[in-house]
Design a protein around this motif. Sequence first.
Motif, PDB file in Angstrom:
ATOM      1  N   ASP A 198       0.828  -1.208   0.000  1.00  0.00           N
ATOM      2  CA  ASP A 198       0.000   0.000   0.000  1.00  0.00           C
ATOM      3  C   ASP A 198       0.864   1.259   0.000  1.00  0.00           C
ATOM      4  O   ASP A 198       0.567   2.233  -0.701  1.00  0.00           O
ATOM      5  CB  ASP A 198      -0.922  -0.003   1.222  1.00  0.00           C
ATOM      6  N   ARG A 199       1.910   1.243   0.795  1.00  0.00           N
ATOM      7  CA  ARG A 199       2.765   2.433   0.930  1.00  0.00           C
ATOM      8  C   ARG A 199       3.502   2.750  -0.366  1.00  0.00           C
ATOM      9  O   ARG A 199       3.609   3.913  -0.771  1.00  0.00           O
ATOM     10  CB  ARG A 199       3.757   2.215   2.062  1.00  0.00           C
ATOM     11  N   PHE A 200       4.008   1.713  -1.020  1.00  0.00           N
ATOM     12  CA  PHE A 200       4.839   1.935  -2.204  1.00  0.00           C
ATOM     13  C   PHE A 200       4.020   1.961  -3.491  1.00  0.00           C
ATOM     14  O   PHE A 200       4.532   2.367  -4.537  1.00  0.00           O
ATOM     15  CB  PHE A 200       5.921   0.866  -2.304  1.00  0.00           C
ATOM     16  N   GLY A 201       2.772   1.491  -3.449  1.00  0.00           N
ATOM     17  CA  GLY A 201       1.942   1.489  -4.649  1.00  0.00           C
ATOM     18  C   GLY A 201       2.507   0.617  -5.746  1.00  0.00           C
ATOM     19  O   GLY A 201       2.460   0.975  -6.930  1.00  0.00           O
ATOM     20  N   THR A 202       3.055  -0.522  -5.377  1.00  0.00           N
ATOM     21  CA  THR A 202       3.678  -1.429  -6.332  1.00  0.00           C
ATOM     22  C   THR A 202       3.038  -2.801  -6.239  1.00  0.00           C
ATOM     23  O   THR A 202       2.339  -3.112  -5.263  1.00  0.00           O
ATOM     24  CB  THR A 202       5.192  -1.543  -6.068  1.00  0.00           C
ATOM     25  N   ASP A 203       3.285  -3.644  -7.241  1.00  0.00           N
ATOM     26  CA  ASP A 203       2.750  -4.997  -7.222  1.00  0.00           C
ATOM     27  C   ASP A 203       3.813  -6.032  -6.895  1.00  0.00           C
ATOM     28  O   ASP A 203       3.508  -7.226  -6.820  1.00  0.00           O
ATOM     29  CB  ASP A 203       2.125  -5.343  -8.585  1.00  0.00           C
ATOM     30  N   THR A 204       5.066  -5.593  -6.708  1.00  0.00           N
ATOM     31  CA  THR A 204       6.149  -6.518  -6.416  1.00  0.00           C
ATOM     32  C   THR A 204       7.090  -5.901  -5.381  1.00  0.00           C
ATOM     33  O   THR A 204       7.446  -4.719  -5.491  1.00  0.00           O
ATOM     34  CB  THR A 204       6.951  -6.874  -7.681  1.00  0.00           C
ATOM     35  N   LEU A 205       7.498  -6.711  -4.412  1.00  0.00           N
ATOM     36  CA  LEU A 205       8.380  -6.260  -3.344  1.00  0.00           C
ATOM     37  C   LEU A 205       9.621  -7.127  -3.267  1.00  0.00           C
ATOM     38  O   LEU A 205       9.628  -8.287  -3.694  1.00  0.00           O
ATOM     39  CB  LEU A 205       7.663  -6.328  -1.988  1.00  0.00           C
ATOM     40  N   ILE A 206      10.662  -6.548  -2.683  1.00  0.00           N
ATOM     41  CA  ILE A 206      11.870  -7.282  -2.314  1.00  0.00           C
ATOM     42  C   ILE A 206      11.963  -7.271  -0.786  1.00  0.00           C
ATOM     43  O   ILE A 206      11.850  -6.213  -0.161  1.00  0.00           O
ATOM     44  CB  ILE A 206      13.133  -6.648  -2.916  1.00  0.00           C
ATOM     45  N   VAL A 207      12.172  -8.440  -0.202  1.00  0.00           N
ATOM     46  CA  VAL A 207      12.329  -8.580   1.245  1.00  0.00           C
ATOM     47  C   VAL A 207      13.664  -9.245   1.512  1.00  0.00           C
ATOM     48  O   VAL A 207      13.971 -10.288   0.923  1.00  0.00           O
ATOM     49  CB  VAL A 207      11.190  -9.435   1.850  1.00  0.00           C
ATOM     50  N   LYS A 208      14.475  -8.637   2.378  1.00  0.00           N
ATOM     51  CA  LYS A 208      15.775  -9.224   2.694  1.00  0.00           C
ATOM     52  C   LYS A 208      16.199  -8.857   4.100  1.00  0.00           C
ATOM     53  O   LYS A 208      15.771  -7.829   4.645  1.00  0.00           O
ATOM     54  CB  LYS A 208      16.837  -8.764   1.690  1.00  0.00           C
ATOM     55  N   PRO A 209      17.046  -9.689   4.713  1.00  0.00           N
ATOM     56  CA  PRO A 209      17.540  -9.370   6.050  1.00  0.00           C
ATOM     57  C   PRO A 209      18.424  -8.125   6.001  1.00  0.00           C
ATOM     58  O   PRO A 209      19.053  -7.844   4.978  1.00  0.00           O
ATOM     59  CB  PRO A 209      18.364 -10.608   6.433  1.00  0.00           C
ATOM     60  N   THR A 210      18.485  -7.390   7.101  1.00  0.00           N
ATOM     61  CA  THR A 210      19.394  -6.244   7.131  1.00  0.00           C
ATOM     62  C   THR A 210      20.834  -6.703   7.226  1.00  0.00           C
ATOM     63  O   THR A 210      21.745  -5.950   6.864  1.00  0.00           O
ATOM     64  CB  THR A 210      19.076  -5.306   8.314  1.00  0.00           C
ATOM     65  N   VAL A 211      21.052  -7.911   7.721  1.00  0.00           N
ATOM     66  CA  VAL A 211      22.387  -8.501   7.728  1.00  0.00           C
ATOM     67  C   VAL A 211      22.378  -9.616   6.700  1.00  0.00           C
ATOM     68  O   VAL A 211      21.781 -10.675   6.914  1.00  0.00           O
ATOM     69  CB  VAL A 211      22.772  -9.045   9.115  1.00  0.00           C
ATOM     70  N   SER A 212      23.015  -9.373   5.569  1.00  0.00           N
ATOM     71  CA  SER A 212      22.947 -10.324   4.467  1.00  0.00           C
ATOM     72  C   SER A 212      24.108 -10.097   3.526  1.00  0.00           C
ATOM     73  O   SER A 212      24.916  -9.185   3.716  1.00  0.00           O
ATOM     74  CB  SER A 212      21.613 -10.168   3.723  1.00  0.00           C
ATOM     75  N   GLY A 213      24.186 -10.919   2.502  1.00  0.00           N
ATOM     76  CA  GLY A 213      25.219 -10.783   1.492  1.00  0.00           C
ATOM     77  C   GLY A 213      24.943 -11.731   0.346  1.00  0.00           C
ATOM     78  O   GLY A 213      24.451 -12.845   0.564  1.00  0.00           O
ATOM     79  N   GLY A 214      25.229 -11.285  -0.880  1.00  0.00           N
ATOM     80  CA  GLY A 214      25.055 -12.157  -2.032  1.00  0.00           C
ATOM     81  C   GLY A 214      23.632 -12.632  -2.246  1.00  0.00           C
ATOM     82  O   GLY A 214      23.413 -13.764  -2.682  1.00  0.00           O
ATOM     83  N   ALA A 215      22.645 -11.767  -1.932  1.00  0.00           N
ATOM     84  CA  ALA A 215      21.220 -12.086  -2.091  1.00  0.00           C
ATOM     85  C   ALA A 215      20.770 -13.201  -1.158  1.00  0.00           C
ATOM     86  O   ALA A 215      19.756 -13.859  -1.395  1.00  0.00           O
ATOM     87  CB  ALA A 215      20.892 -12.440  -3.540  1.00  0.00           C
TER      88      ALA A 215
END
Length: 292
Positions: free
Chosen positions: A133-150
């Motif tokens: 709702d906030r971004f008005g998009t149909d696709t999101l990316i979710v990832k940990p704040t501590v991550s690497g290499g996707a």
Amino acid sequence: MTEIAVLTPAADDGTYGPHWPLVLERLSEALALTGVSTRPMAWPDHARDASTLTGFPLVLPLLAWGYHQRHALWLEATGTWAGAGVRLANPAGVLTWNSDKTYLRRLDAAGVAVPATLWADGVTDQDVDAAFDRFGTDTLIVKPTVSGGAWKTLKIARGEALVGAPAGAAMIQPFLPDLATAGELSMLFFGGRLSHAVLKRAAPGDFRIQSQFGGRYESVAHPPAGALALAEQVLATIEEDLLYARIDVVEHEGRWLLMEAELIEPDFYLGEAPDRGRMFADAVRARLAAGG
């Protein structure tokens, strides 16, 4: 020859076993041109005792792969190294804060353009609905704040079930189709100077630009002025003394956005560098001459 240490993955970490020696070889070949040799040191072996590392005139964390999977130990290690006075480049403080992507919030507050982001402490269905709702998009990316290499990175379309979401702190962003089509631009800086740039594109049908997922890389002779200006703004905002930095940006709707400032163990893409890493080696030699 002056010998320096290069931090590497844990000896029992089979994820990176066949790969990091090849990267170390390329780094070592570049450094050898300026009379510097390297000794690999598995970073977890020195997380609680830095006595061996203090004997080196310089320690580079360039192959400390896997730190995101052992983040508590990584934070303990950077504290140990700072307390012992290990001559790290980049500095231990940078290795601490740059390991958690919440640093993007600080850069955003300082005026650096970053993608719109919803921060969550454990992603829920309600968080995802709010992000759509906030971004008005149909696709999101979710990832940990501590991550690497996707690592543990999800692409979710509106209406899809949330499966495999990060258990801890995470970031939710609108999917930027430009990242998959036009690609992500990486600019490499050594000693504060631009060395080279590489454009990374995802394989057809994928959204991840890393080479292990089929991403394709190509050299860029002259980064666009807007991209370079953003990279220089990021470096000016960071107060610590950096030996190296990789600034990853993407153009979205005519505006350049910072995806990440890679300051711990970035791939330098030396195979795409016109000088094959000589500027990097010169920056290391200059740091050694200055006392680490």
